[in-house]
Design a protein around this motif. Structure first.
Motif, mmCIF file in Angstrom:
data_model
loop_
_atom_site.group_PDB
_atom_site.id
_atom_site.type_symbol
_atom_site.label_atom_id
_atom_site.label_comp_id
_atom_site.label_asym_id
_atom_site.label_seq_id
_atom_site.Cartn_x
_atom_site.Cartn_y
_atom_site.Cartn_z
ATOM 1 N N LYS A 243 0.826 -1.208 0.000
ATOM 2 C CA LYS A 243 0.000 0.000 0.000
ATOM 3 C C LYS A 243 0.862 1.261 0.000
ATOM 4 O O LYS A 243 0.611 2.201 -0.770
ATOM 5 N N ILE A 244 1.878 1.277 0.859
ATOM 6 C CA ILE A 244 2.755 2.448 0.920
ATOM 7 C C ILE A 244 3.485 2.638 -0.404
ATOM 8 O O ILE A 244 3.625 3.766 -0.904
ATOM 9 N N SER A 245 3.947 1.547 -0.998
ATOM 10 C CA SER A 245 4.647 1.636 -2.277
ATOM 11 C C SER A 245 3.728 2.151 -3.375
ATOM 12 O O SER A 245 4.167 2.901 -4.259
ATOM 13 N N THR A 246 2.450 1.777 -3.313
ATOM 14 C CA THR A 246 1.489 2.249 -4.312
ATOM 15 C C THR A 246 1.258 3.748 -4.194
ATOM 16 O O THR A 246 1.238 4.471 -5.198
ATOM 17 N N PHE A 247 1.094 4.237 -2.963
ATOM 18 C CA PHE A 247 0.859 5.670 -2.758
ATOM 19 C C PHE A 247 2.021 6.504 -3.295
ATOM 20 O O PHE A 247 1.823 7.455 -4.051
ATOM 21 N N ILE A 248 3.232 6.136 -2.874
ATOM 22 C CA ILE A 248 4.403 6.927 -3.271
ATOM 23 C C ILE A 248 4.801 6.641 -4.717
ATOM 24 O O ILE A 248 5.157 7.553 -5.473
ATOM 25 N N GLY A 249 4.720 5.373 -5.128
ATOM 26 C CA GLY A 249 5.157 4.981 -6.469
ATOM 27 C C GLY A 249 4.335 5.629 -7.566
ATOM 28 O O GLY A 249 4.903 6.132 -8.559
ATOM 29 N N THR A 250 3.007 5.640 -7.445
ATOM 30 C CA THR A 250 2.178 6.250 -8.477
ATOM 31 C C THR A 250 2.434 7.754 -8.573
ATOM 32 O O THR A 250 2.433 8.320 -9.669
ATOM 33 N N PHE A 251 2.664 8.389 -7.438
ATOM 34 C CA PHE A 251 2.948 9.828 -7.446
ATOM 35 C C PHE A 251 4.251 10.113 -8.190
ATOM 36 O O PHE A 251 4.310 11.021 -9.034
ATOM 37 N N VAL A 252 5.294 9.346 -7.896
ATOM 38 C CA VAL A 252 6.597 9.578 -8.523
ATOM 39 C C VAL A 252 6.550 9.251 -10.013
ATOM 40 O O VAL A 252 7.042 10.024 -10.858
ATOM 41 N N ASP A 291 -5.936 7.921 -9.264
ATOM 42 C CA ASP A 291 -6.251 8.336 -7.893
ATOM 43 C C ASP A 291 -7.507 7.673 -7.319
ATOM 44 O O ASP A 291 -7.506 7.281 -6.153
ATOM 45 N N PRO A 292 -8.615 7.564 -8.076
ATOM 46 C CA PRO A 292 -9.791 6.906 -7.492
ATOM 47 C C PRO A 292 -9.531 5.483 -7.039
ATOM 48 O O PRO A 292 -10.105 5.040 -6.027
ATOM 49 N N PHE A 293 -8.684 4.748 -7.745
ATOM 50 C CA PHE A 293 -8.387 3.372 -7.356
ATOM 51 C C PHE A 293 -7.384 3.332 -6.208
ATOM 52 O O PHE A 293 -7.481 2.475 -5.319
ATOM 53 N N VAL A 294 -6.425 4.235 -6.218
ATOM 54 C CA VAL A 294 -5.391 4.236 -5.185
ATOM 55 C C VAL A 294 -5.964 4.629 -3.833
ATOM 56 O O VAL A 294 -5.649 4.025 -2.795
ATOM 57 N N TYR A 295 -6.842 5.655 -3.820
ATOM 58 C CA TYR A 295 -7.301 6.216 -2.556
ATOM 59 C C TYR A 295 -8.731 5.818 -2.174
ATOM 60 O O TYR A 295 -9.100 5.993 -1.014
ATOM 61 N N SER A 296 -9.527 5.318 -3.108
ATOM 62 C CA SER A 296 -10.942 5.149 -2.789
ATOM 63 C C SER A 296 -11.495 3.782 -3.170
ATOM 64 O O SER A 296 -11.837 2.982 -2.292
ATOM 65 N N LEU A 297 -11.594 3.505 -4.454
ATOM 66 C CA LEU A 297 -12.416 2.405 -4.939
ATOM 67 C C LEU A 297 -11.923 1.033 -4.517
ATOM 68 O O LEU A 297 -12.707 0.075 -4.522
ATOM 69 N N LEU A 298 -10.657 0.886 -4.159
ATOM 70 C CA LEU A 298 -10.140 -0.407 -3.705
ATOM 71 C C LEU A 298 -10.322 -0.603 -2.207
ATOM 72 O O LEU A 298 -10.023 -1.685 -1.693
ATOM 73 N N ARG A 299 -10.824 0.385 -1.508
ATOM 74 C CA ARG A 299 -11.094 0.255 -0.083
ATOM 75 C C ARG A 299 -12.421 -0.449 0.128
ATOM 76 O O ARG A 299 -13.335 -0.371 -0.699
ATOM 77 N N HIS A 300 -12.524 -1.145 1.263
ATOM 78 C CA HIS A 300 -13.704 -1.976 1.527
ATOM 79 C C HIS A 300 -14.982 -1.150 1.551
ATOM 80 O O HIS A 300 -16.015 -1.571 1.006
ATOM 81 N N GLN A 301 -14.938 0.029 2.151
ATOM 82 C CA GLN A 301 -16.149 0.834 2.301
ATOM 83 C C GLN A 301 -16.678 1.295 0.946
ATOM 84 O O GLN A 301 -17.895 1.272 0.707
ATOM 85 N N TYR A 302 -15.790 1.676 0.060
ATOM 86 C CA TYR A 302 -16.223 2.101 -1.272
ATOM 87 C C TYR A 302 -16.670 0.909 -2.104
ATOM 88 O O TYR A 302 -17.635 1.025 -2.881
ATOM 89 N N ARG A 303 -15.990 -0.219 -1.981
ATOM 90 C CA ARG A 303 -16.428 -1.414 -2.712
ATOM 91 C C ARG A 303 -17.810 -1.848 -2.272
ATOM 92 O O ARG A 303 -18.655 -2.234 -3.091
ATOM 93 N N LYS A 304 -18.062 -1.775 -0.978
ATOM 94 C CA LYS A 304 -19.376 -2.142 -0.459
ATOM 95 C C LYS A 304 -20.443 -1.186 -0.967
ATOM 96 O O LYS A 304 -21.546 -1.609 -1.346
#
Length: 351
Positions: A243-252, A291-304
């Motif tokens: 998760k941490i690598s995804t946040f920083i990696g996509t930004f870079v 961004d929607p997939f990194v921060y939102s749509l892959l989270r359980h609450q948004y998937r639900k």
């Protein structure tokens, strides 16, 4: 148009489609689910979604037109407005990512005092700063007429050709802009997420110790069960790192080629390939789609929430409505049969 322009046009068109669809879904989830609206990170995600949507309907289509026509799209005033939006939205979205990283750091490092440290009022103050920060740079660039159509990126953005007379002022402005947006956000994300990862690994280590002690006590446990417990521990550690690598990696990956090209353009007198300039701009645009997939749509609450919305929409379709009516009719007939059976008079008892 050559083959590279065709590929770039297809890439921009796909980015527009994915960005619009995914960000609209995030916005619908935010409006539909009251629990998401109550959470403080939801405000930062809403601001990020707003920036991505506006970027998708203003700057990306104009870049697509510039690639197809290989010329200046629209008038000069219109291009200056779009250039203003390009600086404002890109800066605002970067600062929103920094705000999300700070929020996650507070939630993980200070879980007991998080609600007192980060309230909705505090989040609004942070958002006011991001908007003020972004507006300051955008207004200065527009007032100095430093925005226009840049052929290297095939888009309306900061243009060094229009700032030839400014000289060092434009260089200082551009370096300050990218230092206080890209570099600042990158430093904040690295520091906060590294602390989050450190705390997560510490908790995982404590859980691993407790699990190993339990497995030692359970002597008769099956080897397969023991191995599954160990595999789950390893997956838990890998999940936090991923998760941490995804946040920083996509930004870079998305922003660094564009920012580096901007800095090289200031100090390198030699020409830069327009194909590389367009590619770096497309990578910057792709952040709005990821961004929607990194921060939102892959989270359980948004998937639900997406699942609930999908079920709600499918239940209203004609096919499902007819099937539901058939099931209701079958249920009614079954209830009628049961009721008639239960209301039969009892047999006469022997005297």
């Amino acid at each position: 148009m050559d083959a590279a322009d065709v590929v770039a046009s297809v890439l921009v068109l796909g980015t527009i489609f994915v960005s619009l669809l995914s960000n609209v879904v995030v916005l619908i989830c935010f409006l539909y689910n009251p629990e998401i609206r109550k959470q403080v990170p939801g405000l930062f995600i809403l601001n990020l979604t707003f920036c991505n949507l506006l970027l998708s309907v203003s700057n990306m289509p104009l870049t697509l037109v510039g690639l197809i026509t290989t010329g200046h799209p629209g008038g000069s005033v219109f291009c200056q407005v779009v250039g203003f939006l390009d600086t404002f939205l890109t800066t605002n979205s970067m600062l929103s990512m920094a705000a999300l990283s700070i929020d996650r750091w507070l939630a993980v490092v200070f879980p007991l005092s998080y609600h007192s440290r980060m309230r909705h009022r505090d989040a609004v103050v942070v958002l006011v700063y991001t908007w003020t920060h972004s507006l300051c740079f955008s207004i200065v660039a527009s007032c100095r007429s430093w925005v226009g159509y840049h052929h290297l990126y095939a888009s309306c953005t900061l243009c060094n050709v229009r700032a030839k007379g400014a000289g060092e002022q434009f260089i200082i402005f551009t370096v300050a802009l990218h230092s206080l947006t890209f570099l600042l956000t990158l430093v904040v994300m690295c520091v906060t997420y590294m602390k989050v990862l450190k705390v997560a690994r510490f908790h995982c280590k404590r859980i691993d110790v407790i699990t190993m002690q339990t497995l030692v006590l359970l002597v008769d446990i099956l080897p397969s069960v023991r191995q599954r417990c160990l595999d789950e521990q390893r997956r838990r550690r890998q999940r936090a790192t991923k998760k941490i690598s995804t946040f920083i990696g996509t930004f870079v990956v998305c922003f660094s080629p564009y920012v580096i090209t901007r800095i090289v353009e200031l100090f390198c007198p030699g020409p830069i390939s327009p194909h590389w300039g367009v590619l770096s701009k497309c990578l910057a645009y792709s952040k709005a789609a990821s961004d929607p997939f990194v921060y939102s749509l892959l989270r359980h609450q948004y998937r639900k929430t997406c699942s609930l919305l999908a079920n709600k929409v499918l239940k209203r379709s004609p096919l499902n409505s007819s099937s539901i009516r058939m099931e209701n009719n079958v249920g009614r007939s079954h209830n009628n049969v049961s009721a008639s059976t239960n209301t039969q008079p009892p047999a006469n008892k022997p005297q």
